[in-house]
Design a protein around this motif. Structure first.
Motif, PDB file in Angstrom:
ATOM      1  N   TYR B  74     -13.077 -23.734 -67.190  1.00  0.00           N
ATOM      2  CA  TYR B  74     -12.631 -24.960 -67.830  1.00  0.00           C
ATOM      3  C   TYR B  74     -13.681 -25.465 -68.819  1.00  0.00           C
ATOM      4  O   TYR B  74     -13.414 -25.654 -70.005  1.00  0.00           O
ATOM      5  N   TYR B  75     -14.896 -25.652 -68.343  1.00  0.00           N
ATOM      6  CA  TYR B  75     -15.938 -26.198 -69.196  1.00  0.00           C
ATOM      7  C   TYR B  75     -16.460 -25.177 -70.194  1.00  0.00           C
ATOM      8  O   TYR B  75     -16.896 -25.514 -71.289  1.00  0.00           O
ATOM      9  N   ASN B 250      -6.399 -27.999 -59.458  1.00  0.00           N
ATOM     10  CA  ASN B 250      -7.102 -27.072 -60.354  1.00  0.00           C
ATOM     11  C   ASN B 250      -6.802 -25.636 -59.978  1.00  0.00           C
ATOM     12  O   ASN B 250      -6.140 -25.348 -58.975  1.00  0.00           O
ATOM     13  N   ASP B 278      -4.680 -26.709 -65.164  1.00  0.00           N
ATOM     14  CA  ASP B 278      -5.606 -25.972 -66.032  1.00  0.00           C
ATOM     15  C   ASP B 278      -5.044 -24.567 -66.154  1.00  0.00           C
ATOM     16  O   ASP B 278      -4.436 -24.063 -65.237  1.00  0.00           O
ATOM     17  N   SER B 280      -6.288 -20.640 -67.060  1.00  0.00           N
ATOM     18  CA  SER B 280      -7.472 -19.827 -67.286  1.00  0.00           C
ATOM     19  C   SER B 280      -7.067 -18.395 -67.094  1.00  0.00           C
ATOM     20  O   SER B 280      -5.956 -18.093 -66.650  1.00  0.00           O
ATOM     21  N   LEU B 297      -7.658 -26.641 -73.866  1.00  0.00           N
ATOM     22  CA  LEU B 297      -9.103 -26.788 -73.750  1.00  0.00           C
ATOM     23  C   LEU B 297      -9.863 -26.560 -75.059  1.00  0.00           C
ATOM     24  O   LEU B 297     -10.735 -27.350 -75.426  1.00  0.00           O
TER      25      LEU B 297
END
Lengths: 336, 336
Positions: B74-75, B250, B278, B280, B297
């Motif tokens: 995520y970050y 998440n 999220d 990913s 994102l």
DNA sequence: ATCAAATAGGTAACCGGTTACCTACGGGTA
DNA sequence: TACCCGTAGGTAACCGGTTACCTATTTGAT
């Protein structure tokens, strides 16, 4: 913003005295004076100017992380460990994403020299043969300007570095597949050019040492992403004499191969064994979970940082540390 | 290391002239003089001292990324997009890993003020209720010292920020499960404390608006990692009246739930639907692949950077941008 | 011939700290 | 009494640039 001049004026002392108090110098200071200065600094919400400090001291307490990408578990784990160590030692890290471009590396390095970073942790890009020359120039440029360097993942002369014995890891991966009875073993290499690839050499050596002949048709190169693994997997499996096992030099591509096998209705590990390189959360989550050669990433990051810090502290000297990879057996390999 | 004084001496000019040439000032300079200076700078392998420049100009061309971790897709995705934009604009980013500790945030912020960063992109930690007060203090401290701020993931008054409408996303997730016929829907929340959780409110509202009664036994909280998802999954599924669907805030925890279901021999999506938050690479790779609410994102990262850059350029003003999440249907949900 | 404007460059204060070297004073000792 | 030493503090050069303001020459227009 308040400066030591403001504080000095208010307290009726010189900036030297203020500086001494604020930096805990050993120079004797009267307790009353000290108290007054500290109180005033607090009242003015004083924040020391690190820029001015750096200019005077010649040190920035800053180091740069030059890595090819952060959208990748491999570098992310290393970077996190590094940032951790560096921060504990009072440094802040620049995040420099080179995007596997030597040109960007050079640009960054010039910028970093201008910024007078104390040190650089560097994972040099080595894709094209001529990259190596540029790498050496970049390293030389850093050294000429008195910036400490630690490289990882690559090997150069006369600088500290931490690496993993990838030759050994690749040899082990191939040998493992051979020990399971495989004789037709495919190999998907990464970006590193042809004969300079350690893993490719190890793969070939392992085959030869077991008396298995090397078939060029089983060796391909990919671009490290999943899609590339998928395509190369299809390519290898769609031949007259497909391999019964594939050794893939990174995780994402290995997962691509799993997808390719699934797409072709080839059962893993029953009909195809797959072994990857690097360990990451992905290799545990995927089904079947991937057998891999694990690199100790956090350890690499921590050691790289410590080598750099030792160099900056004057303790410690240039040294090259090689860590050992290890085989992690999971579900993606079986006897032929 | 060469300075402009060295160059000035060799060329028999003043430092003012050297500075003008080296910075492409509009002040008229004789071509011969310019050439001589440039040649000398080159010969001396001159690297301008950014520290001195910063001291004189009051700008560092540096911004800080304050994020809770980098070992998380995520970050990482956000950070990569940010670094990209910032670098294109001539800035370098500090990597500041706050490890979800407000204390570390405060420490970092003091350090960053001392370093006179031009701006900060900040994802504040909000775990305990009192964190919010500290957050506000930190933000105020930055503002008082003239440092531009963009926050993301949180909402504060009077600063630029980019966020995702998580309420809407969570409402959509829950409604989607309801539309598939589910009536007993579990919820695994993140670290954010109780009633302050947007997603929790959305979950409850969606249920109520469909006339489904809310059962506290179906609501739990986890710590965002896979293991926590696994344990909470087991907990929810091991009850007298287990849910037929679970909404997880998440990805890693959602995957943990898939593992828990597998462990209990509960087929997903046949017997249990799971929806994550999220997007990913993990959610695509896992089997069954995860249906998720996707947050944009890269877009968040790019926009956050651009808001900051606009503020630094004097163009653009403080603004709050909210992006829309979107439902990505994959394999982990089905009709009841 | 005169003067304003353009061209080319220099001077030195300033950014905000650090620190080597110096001064001043009081107490202890030979 | 003379001298040394410890305590407390000040002075000013220095780190390496930037830039407002000034000077000197040349050019062009009137």
């Amino acid at each position: 913003m308040a400066t030591i001049y403001d504080i000095a004026k208010i307290c009726n002392v010189s900036t030297a005295t203020v500086s001494r108090v604020l930096n805990g110098s050993t120079h004797p200071i009267h307790p009353d004076t000290r108290a007054k200065i500290l109180k005033t600094a607090n009242k003015l919400n004083y924040h020391p100017n690190s820029i001015a400090k750096s200019l005077a001291s010649g040190r920035t307490q800053t180091i740069a992380l030059l890595i090819p990408t952060i959208a990748n578990d491999y570098y992310t784990q290393i970077a996190e460990a590094m940032e951790n160590e560096l921060n504990d030692a009072g440094y802040i890290a620049y995040l420099c994403n080179t995007k596997r471009s030597v040109l960007r590396e050079t640009e960054y390095i010039n910028n970093l020299i201008a910024r007078r970073v104390d040190g650089v942790i560097f994972s040099p890009t080595r894709i094209k043969p001529e990259d190596n020359i540029k790498n050496l120039e970049n390293i030389e440029e850093l050294r000429e300007n008195g910036i400490a360097i630690v490289a990882f993942g690559s090997r150069f002369k006369d600088i500290s570095q931490v690496s993993v014995n990838t030759y050994k890891g690749a040899y082990e991966a191939t040998s493992y597949l051979i020990s399971l009875g495989h004789r037709r073993i495919g190999f998907i290499d990464g970006l590193t050019a042809g004969t300079r690839s350690n893993r490719r050499r190890a793969y070939i050596d392992a085959l030869k040492n077991s008396g298995i002949n090397v078939d060029d048709a089983l060796m391909v190169r990919g671009s490290l992403d999943m899609d590339s693994g998928y395509k190369n997997g299809l390519k290898l499996l769609n031949t007259a004499r497909p391999p019964t096992a594939i050794f893939v030099v990174n995780n994402l591509m290995a997962i691509g191969v799993l997808k390719a096998a699934k797409n072709m209705n080839i059962k893993v590990p029953e009909k195809l064994s797959v072994i990857g390189f690097d360990d990451s959360i992905l290799s545990r989550l995927i089904e079947p979970s991937l057998t891999v050669i694990r690199q100790p990433l956090e350890e690499m990051g921590a050691i790289a940082s410590r080598l750099l810090l030792d160099e900056l502290n004057g303790t410690g000297k240039i040294q090259s540390i090689e860590l050992e990879p290890s085989l992690v057996e999971r579900e993606s390999c079986s006897e032929v």
